[in-house]
Design an enzyme around this catalytic site. Sequence first.
Site, PDB file in Angstrom:
ATOM      1  CE  LYS A  33      -1.739   1.630   4.027  1.00 28.21           C
ATOM      2  NZ  LYS A  33      -1.369   3.043   4.227  1.00 28.21           N
ATOM      3  CG  ASN A  34       2.678   2.549   3.567  1.00 27.37           C
ATOM      4  OD1 ASN A  34       1.480   2.802   3.485  1.00 27.37           O
ATOM      5  ND2 ASN A  34       3.294   2.362   4.718  1.00 27.37           N
TER       6      ASN A  34
ATOM      7  CB  CYS B 243      -4.666  10.337  11.585  1.00 26.42           C
ATOM      8  SG  CYS B 243      -3.228   9.371  11.919  1.00 26.42           S
TER       9      CYS B 243
ATOM     10  NE  ARG C 287       0.439   9.900   9.646  1.00 27.38           N
ATOM     11  CZ  ARG C 287       0.170   8.748   9.036  1.00 27.38           C
ATOM     12  NH1 ARG C 287      -1.003   8.192   9.156  1.00 27.38           N
ATOM     13  NH2 ARG C 287       1.073   8.184   8.276  1.00 27.38           N
TER      14      ARG C 287
ATOM     15  CG  ASP D 236       3.668   1.195   9.407  1.00 29.65           C
ATOM     16  OD1 ASP D 236       3.269   2.065  10.201  1.00 29.65           O
ATOM     17  OD2 ASP D 236       3.793   1.404   8.192  1.00 29.65           O
TER      18      ASP D 236
ATOM     19  NE  ARG E 282      -6.558   3.729   6.014  1.00 27.88           N
ATOM     20  CZ  ARG E 282      -5.591   3.979   6.911  1.00 27.88           C
ATOM     21  NH1 ARG E 282      -5.841   3.816   8.197  1.00 27.88           N
ATOM     22  NH2 ARG E 282      -4.412   4.389   6.540  1.00 27.88           N
TER      23      ARG E 282
HETATM   24  C1  UD1 Z   1       4.724   6.704   6.195  1.00 23.63           C
HETATM   25  C2  UD1 Z   1       3.846   5.479   6.084  1.00 23.63           C
HETATM   26  C3  UD1 Z   1       3.465   4.971   7.463  1.00 23.63           C
HETATM   27  C4  UD1 Z   1       4.709   4.746   8.303  1.00 23.63           C
HETATM   28  C5  UD1 Z   1       5.570   5.992   8.322  1.00 23.63           C
HETATM   29  C6  UD1 Z   1       6.891   5.813   9.060  1.00 23.63           C
HETATM   30  C7  UD1 Z   1       2.677   5.837   3.993  1.00 23.63           C
HETATM   31  C8  UD1 Z   1       1.388   6.073   3.321  1.00 23.63           C
HETATM   32  N1  UD1 Z   1       2.658   5.807   5.332  1.00 23.63           N
HETATM   33  O1  UD1 Z   1       3.919   7.713   6.808  1.00 23.63           O
HETATM   34  O2  UD1 Z   1       2.755   3.745   7.303  1.00 23.63           O
HETATM   35  O3  UD1 Z   1       4.327   4.411   9.613  1.00 23.63           O
HETATM   36  O4  UD1 Z   1       5.877   6.424   6.985  1.00 23.63           O
HETATM   37  O5  UD1 Z   1       7.592   4.761   8.503  1.00 23.63           O
HETATM   38  O6  UD1 Z   1       3.687   5.625   3.367  1.00 23.63           O
HETATM   39  N2  UD1 Z   1       6.459  14.560  10.595  1.00 23.63           N
HETATM   40  C9  UD1 Z   1       6.493  15.902  10.941  1.00 23.63           C
HETATM   41  N3  UD1 Z   1       6.310  16.810   9.954  1.00 23.63           N
HETATM   42  C10 UD1 Z   1       6.106  16.465   8.652  1.00 23.63           C
HETATM   43  C11 UD1 Z   1       6.079  15.083   8.313  1.00 23.63           C
HETATM   44  C12 UD1 Z   1       6.257  14.159   9.322  1.00 23.63           C
HETATM   45  O7  UD1 Z   1       6.675  16.251  12.095  1.00 23.63           O
HETATM   46  O8  UD1 Z   1       5.934  17.352   7.804  1.00 23.63           O
HETATM   47  C13 UD1 Z   1       6.622  13.538  11.658  1.00 23.63           C
HETATM   48  C14 UD1 Z   1       5.361  12.681  11.816  1.00 23.63           C
HETATM   49  O9  UD1 Z   1       4.396  13.304  12.628  1.00 23.63           O
HETATM   50  C15 UD1 Z   1       5.916  11.435  12.437  1.00 23.63           C
HETATM   51  C16 UD1 Z   1       7.296  11.329  11.772  1.00 23.63           C
HETATM   52  O10 UD1 Z   1       7.609  12.629  11.275  1.00 23.63           O
HETATM   53  O11 UD1 Z   1       6.069  11.627  13.806  1.00 23.63           O
HETATM   54  C17 UD1 Z   1       7.342  10.317  10.638  1.00 23.63           C
HETATM   55  O12 UD1 Z   1       6.413  10.669   9.653  1.00 23.63           O
HETATM   56  P1  UD1 Z   1       6.611  10.288   8.123  1.00 23.63           P
HETATM   57  O13 UD1 Z   1       7.918   9.601   7.933  1.00 23.63           O
HETATM   58  O14 UD1 Z   1       6.351  11.511   7.336  1.00 23.63           O
HETATM   59  O15 UD1 Z   1       5.448   9.246   7.903  1.00 23.63           O
HETATM   60  P2  UD1 Z   1       4.376   9.237   6.761  1.00 23.63           P
HETATM   61  O16 UD1 Z   1       5.010   9.537   5.464  1.00 23.63           O
HETATM   62  O17 UD1 Z   1       3.197  10.028   7.195  1.00 23.63           O
END
Ligand code: UD1
Length: 419
Positions: free
Chosen positions: A23-24, A117, A122, A307, A399
Amino acid sequence: MARFIVEGSCNKLSGKLTVQGSKNGALPLLSASVLVAGESVFTGCPKLTDIRAAENILTYLGCRVNENASAICVDSTDAYRYAIPDGLMREMRSSIVFLGALLGRFGRAELTAPGGCEIGLRPIDLHLEAMRALGAVIDETGGRLVCSCPNGLKGARISLSFPSVGATENILLAACTANGDTLVINAAREPEVAELAEYLNSCGAKIFGAGESVIRIEGVKRLNASCHTVWQDRIAAVTYMSAAAVTGGDLWLDMKRTELLLPVVEPFEKMGCTVDLRPDAVRFKGADRLDKFGMVRTLPFPGFPTDSQADFAVMASVARGTSTIVENIFENRFKYVCELRRMGAQIRTENRIAIIEGVSRLSGAEVTSPDLRGGSALVVAALCSDSVTVVDDIYHIDRGYENFEKQLENLGVKIKREE
Ligand code: UD1
């Protein structure tokens, strides 16, 4: 709301399973199809509600989306919209990954902020900071993001303060047709980033070092659509392995790139499981009684994946001894714990730490899926409970897991979906 009825005291799970597409991995690929000219063909895409949500966004943008048994084809030739309505954004939280693709294609994008969420706040500050560095002007009033690039997108040096997966993907999408070169420092090293780069490069992009901490992107004028087979889902693979582990089962997983499972091999082995990673398959054997794994800390790849932490909490719940999980990525990822406690698990949580004292068996109960991975882990917990467990709100599980109950049934689980 749909729910699963799962019979406990499950026999040892055994059999063969082909691991679904990721999915990711698939979601950023689908958003990339907006950026490239012509028809992108993705085989091995999992059939999931999040993928359906991405298809709905693509259709709204004006892309022609065709899905058959083996592939999703997206022709972006006639795409004309750059604004995604709130209703479509809310269908899937990771819709923020359309931002970079829309900016690359139209020089404009309008989306709503995805918001908090189930698993944490996030925020998207890193995404926005990076898009601004590439030349985007972003107005964030009223929860809506209105983005434009008055002087076009320009390559830049971007240092991420945290290796965010989504932000790195957005940078790749926006920078590969920007004017000039981009350097991403402290980029996410997750395989999904490498996969996105592999697809974009097959379309003519020049991305070097994806999968490592420093990525260099040479902007090109145009990308032409190509075909890609979605990599298999390392996270779903771990869930099926944990289901085998809690039943002392024996599983063959048909899977390529099995090295992506290396971050979980050691804790599985500490519990007494055998994980034999072969080039095209994983041979997995559980133990008669699992042992504690000690401590795992979730970290960005190649660290232990956030995850998979709920799966490991379930295994620790029925293992000999005490195990600890430290959650370093998301601040609200222990919601499943109170549901597991209803099943007799002995877990204490304090902020980002869960301490789990193994018991010999869980008991059947009615529990509610709090989120995607927490929900699938509760189904795994049900397999080693002494009676029937009802898992409510399984829309979360839909999902991310394709034919979850069918896959489990094939391995010997008695599970029924009730609408
Ligand atoms: C992706 C995955 C999710 C996985 C995660 C970490 C998808 C669709 N989802 O989520 O399943 O658990 O990577 O491996 O691919 N953060 C900030 N600011 C930002 C962006 C992120 O503070 O602008 C923080 C987030 O709140 C979190 C951390 O960084 O605490 C990691 O987030 P991120 O690596 O961005 O995860 P996702 O891409 O949302």
